[in-house]
Design an enzyme around this catalytic site. Structure first.
Site, PDB file in Angstrom:
ATOM      1  CG  HIS A 188      25.928  40.914  -1.460  1.00 37.69           C
ATOM      2  ND1 HIS A 188      24.619  40.484  -1.306  1.00 37.69           N
ATOM      3  CD2 HIS A 188      26.027  41.295  -2.756  1.00 37.69           C
ATOM      4  CE1 HIS A 188      23.977  40.619  -2.445  1.00 37.69           C
ATOM      5  NE2 HIS A 188      24.810  41.099  -3.342  1.00 37.69           N
ATOM      6  CG  ASP A 238      28.839  43.575  -4.421  1.00 40.99           C
ATOM      7  OD1 ASP A 238      28.882  43.534  -5.673  1.00 40.99           O
ATOM      8  OD2 ASP A 238      27.775  43.753  -3.791  1.00 40.99           O
ATOM      9  CG  HIS A 282      21.284  40.385  -5.312  1.00 40.73           C
ATOM     10  ND1 HIS A 282      22.116  41.479  -5.237  1.00 40.73           N
ATOM     11  CD2 HIS A 282      20.056  40.843  -4.967  1.00 40.73           C
ATOM     12  CE1 HIS A 282      21.421  42.545  -4.866  1.00 40.73           C
ATOM     13  NE2 HIS A 282      20.163  42.181  -4.697  1.00 40.73           N
ATOM     14  N   GLY A 304      26.212  50.749  -4.706  1.00 40.24           N
ATOM     15  CA  GLY A 304      27.507  50.118  -4.978  1.00 40.24           C
ATOM     16  C   GLY A 304      28.701  50.982  -4.624  1.00 40.24           C
TER      17      GLY A 304
HETATM   18  O1  DOR Z   1      25.750  47.553  -4.354  1.00 39.39           O
HETATM   19  C1  DOR Z   1      25.489  46.860  -5.327  1.00 39.39           C
HETATM   20  N1  DOR Z   1      25.960  47.157  -6.545  1.00 39.39           N
HETATM   21  N2  DOR Z   1      24.725  45.791  -5.169  1.00 39.39           N
HETATM   22  C2  DOR Z   1      24.280  45.091  -6.194  1.00 39.39           C
HETATM   23  O2  DOR Z   1      23.575  44.148  -5.967  1.00 39.39           O
HETATM   24  C3  DOR Z   1      24.610  45.471  -7.563  1.00 39.39           C
HETATM   25  C4  DOR Z   1      25.838  46.232  -7.620  1.00 39.39           C
HETATM   26  C5  DOR Z   1      26.023  46.924  -8.923  1.00 39.39           C
HETATM   27  O3  DOR Z   1      25.934  46.287  -9.955  1.00 39.39           O
HETATM   28  O4  DOR Z   1      26.307  48.131  -8.911  1.00 39.39           O
HETATM   29 ZN    ZN Z   2      24.265  41.650  -5.235  1.00 43.19          ZN
HETATM   30 ZN    ZN Z   3      27.280  42.374  -6.768  1.00 46.42          ZN
END
Ligand code: DOR
Ligand code: ZN
Ligand code: ZN
Length: 428
Positions: free
Chosen positions: A236, A309, A183, A328
Site C-alpha cells: 500500500h 487492503d 507494511h 482499515g
Molecule cells: O488499514 C489497515 N488495516 N492497515 C493495516 O495495516 C492493517 C489493516 C487491518 O488489519 O485492519
Molecule cells: Zn499494512
Molecule cells: Zn493490510
C-alpha cells in the site's frame, strides 16, 4: 457437458478494444475461445451463459486482503470474505497473517487452507508472518511455512522495526526463493496519529502521521533487498517519497515491486468530511500531491499492481470515532467500479491498463498460474457490466464489513458473474 459463455466482450492483447467472443469451458479449463464473427456455436447439451454486452475478464487477483479468520470472525470470515471478493470479480486473494492467532505456524496455515477449501468460494493464498506473533523479535519457521503453502512472508499490520531483523528475514527468504512483503511504518514517527500530517490534521488540531514514517522503511528495505537479493514487495504505497525511492531502486536493478490501493489513488486527506472513521486507514489518506505521485508511479510502472487492503471492522468498532477506531476499510466490492469509472471512463487509462494491474501483473509478480484469459488456462473469470450506473450501497455488501468512504458514489463497471475453475461462485 461443458459451459459456453457466448457473445462476451474480450479485451485484445496490446490493443485498446474489445472483441465479441465465445468461450467454451470444460473440466474447469478454458477449452476454446472463438471469434463471435465466426457464428454461433452449437451449445446443445451444454450449459450456456449469455454474456452479450458484458466484459469478460480474467478473474481479478488481490495480493493484499484481510479475512480475519481465525480469531476475528465477528469482522469477517473466510466464507463471507471470499463471497465478497467473488462479488467484486476476484478469483484469487492473498490473505494477511494478522489474525488471532497470527499465521506464524504450520498448523495455522493448515487451518486457513482447510477453511478456504471447505467454506471459501475462491482461491485463498495465505501469507506467513515474518516474526513470531508479529512482535519483531524472532523469525518464524520460514521453511516449514513455505512447505505448508504460504506465498510470502509479511508482518502486515505492523512494520518490522529492526533493520537487522528485516535483513535476516530477507536473506533467509532469498535463499528459499520467497518474497518479503512489507507494511512500511516506523513506529517512532507515528505514535498516536490517526490521519496524515496535512490540512485535515492541522484544521482539527490532530497529530499527523508523516510520510517519512512509511518512506524511511521503504528506503531502508530497498538497501537491504539490494544487499540480500530478495524479491521485496512494498505494501500500500501512499507517500510521494516512497514512490521516488522505489523508482530509484528499480533503476538500480533492485528486485523491488509495489502495490497501491484504490483509496490512495482516489482520495486525499482534504476529502475527509469530518470525524468519520470510515475514512481512517493505515497508511492514511495523504495529501493531493501524494495522490498525484502514486497515480504517476502506477502509470510509469514504479508501482506494479493494484490491491484492496480489504480490512473489514465491525460497525461498533468504527463508531468509536476517528481517534479510537481501528484502521482499515473494505475494498473488494468497490475496487473495479471505482477505478473503471474514475480512470478508464474519464479517458486517463485504457481498460487494458487497469485490467493488467488487477490480473496478469500480480500473477507475474508472484509466479501464479492465473490472471490470463487464454485457451488451456483454468477458467477463472468475471463478467462485468460496463454500462449500468449504480450507487455504492454498503447494505448490499457480502462482506460483514460496511466500513467504506465510498457510500453513495455513482459508478459503472459492476461484476455480474464470477467463475472459479469453471464453476460459477457468484452471480447477480
Ligand atoms: O488499514 C489497515 N488495516 N492497515 C493495516 O495495516 C492493517 C489493516 C487491518 O488489519 O485492519
Ligand atoms: Zn499494512
Ligand atoms: Zn493490510
Amino acid at each position: 457437458m461443458g459451459t459456453w459463455i457466448i457473445n462476451g466482450n474480450v479485451p485484445e492483447k496490446g490493443q485498446d478494444r474489445l472483441t465479441a467472443k465465445h468461450l467454451y469451458i470444460e473440466n474447469g479449463k478454458i477449452a476454446a475461445i472463438r471469434d463471435a464473427s465466426e457464428g454461433e456455436p452449437d451449445t446443445a447439451g451444454h450449459e450456456t451463459i449469455d454474456a452479450k454486452g458484458k466484459l469478460v475478464s480474467a478473474g481479478f487477483i488481490d495480493m493484499h486482503v484481510h479475512l480475519r479468520e481465525p480469531g476475528f470472525e465477528y469482522k469477517e470470515t473466510i466464507a463471507t470474505g471470499t463471497r465478497s471478493a467473488a462479488r467484486g470479480g476476484y478469483t484469487v486473494i492473498a490473505c494477511m497473517p494478522n489474525t488471532r492467532p497470527v499465521i506464524d505456524k504450520v498448523e495455522t496455515v493448515n487451518y486457513v487452507l482447510d477453511k478456504a477449501e471447505t467454506e471459501g468460494v475462491i482461491r485463498v493464498l495465505p501469507y506467513g508472518c515474518i516474526t513470531k506473533n508479529q512482535l519483531g523479535r524472532e523469525l518464524t519457521d520460514f521453511a516449514g511455512l513455505k512447505e505448508a503453502g504460504v506465498v510470502g512472508f509479511t508482518d502486515d499490520g505492523v512494520g518490522v522495526q529492526s533493520a537487522q531483523m528485516m535483513k535476516d528475514a530477507m536473506a533467509l527468504a532469498a535463499s528459499m526463493n520467497m518474497p518479503v512483503i512489507a507494511h512500511c511504518e516506523d513506529n517512532t514517527l507515528v505514535e498516536g496519529g490517526a490521519v496524515t500530517e496535512g490540512e485535515f490534521a492541522r484544521k482539527n488540531g490532530m497529530k499527523g502521521i508523516p510520510n517519512e514514517s512509511e518512506a524511511i522503511h521503504v528506503g531502508r528495505d530497498i538497501l537491504l533487498a539490494e544487499a540480500t537479493g530478495v524479491h521485496y514487495h512494498v505494501c500500500h504505497v501512499s507517500a510521494e517519497q516512497s514512490v521516488r525511492l522505489i523508482r530509484h531502486g528499480k533503476q538500480h536493478g533492485v528486485k523491488v515491486t509495489s502495490e497501491v490501493c484504490p483509496h490512495h489513488l482516489l482520495l486525499s486527506d482534504e476529502d475527509i468530511p469530518g470525524m468519520d472513521a470510515n475514512w481512517k486507514m493505515n497508511p492514511p489518506l495523504r495529501t493531493p500531491a501524494d495522490v498525484e505521485a502514486v497515480i504517476a508511479g502506477l502509470e510509469d510502472g514504479t508501482i506494479d499492481i493494484i490491491v484492496t487492503d480489504h480490512a473489514p471492522h465491525s460497525e461498533e468498532e468504527k463508531a468509536r470515532g476517528m481517534q479510537l477506531a481501528p484502521f482499515g476499510i473494505v475494498g473488494f466490492e468497490t475496487a473495479f467500479p471505482l477505478l473503471y469509472t474514475k480512470f478508464v471512463r474519464t479517458g486517463r487509462w485504457t481498460l487494458e491498463f487497469l485490467l493488467e494491474r488487477m490480473t496478469s501483473k500480480p500473477a507475474e509478480l508472484f509466479g501464479l498460474p492465473w490472471g490470463v484469459l487464454e485457451e488451456g488456462r483454468e477458467a477463472d473469470l468475471t463478467l462485468i457490466d460496463l454500462e449500468t450506473e449504480k450507487a455504492v450501497d454498503p447494505a448490499e455488501f457480502l462482506s460483514k464489513g460496511r466500513n467504506t468512504p465510498f457510500t453513495g458514489w455513482k459508478l459503472y463497471g459492476w461484476p455480474t458473474l464470477t467463475m472459479v475453475a469453471g464453476k460459477t461462485v457468484w452471480s447477480e
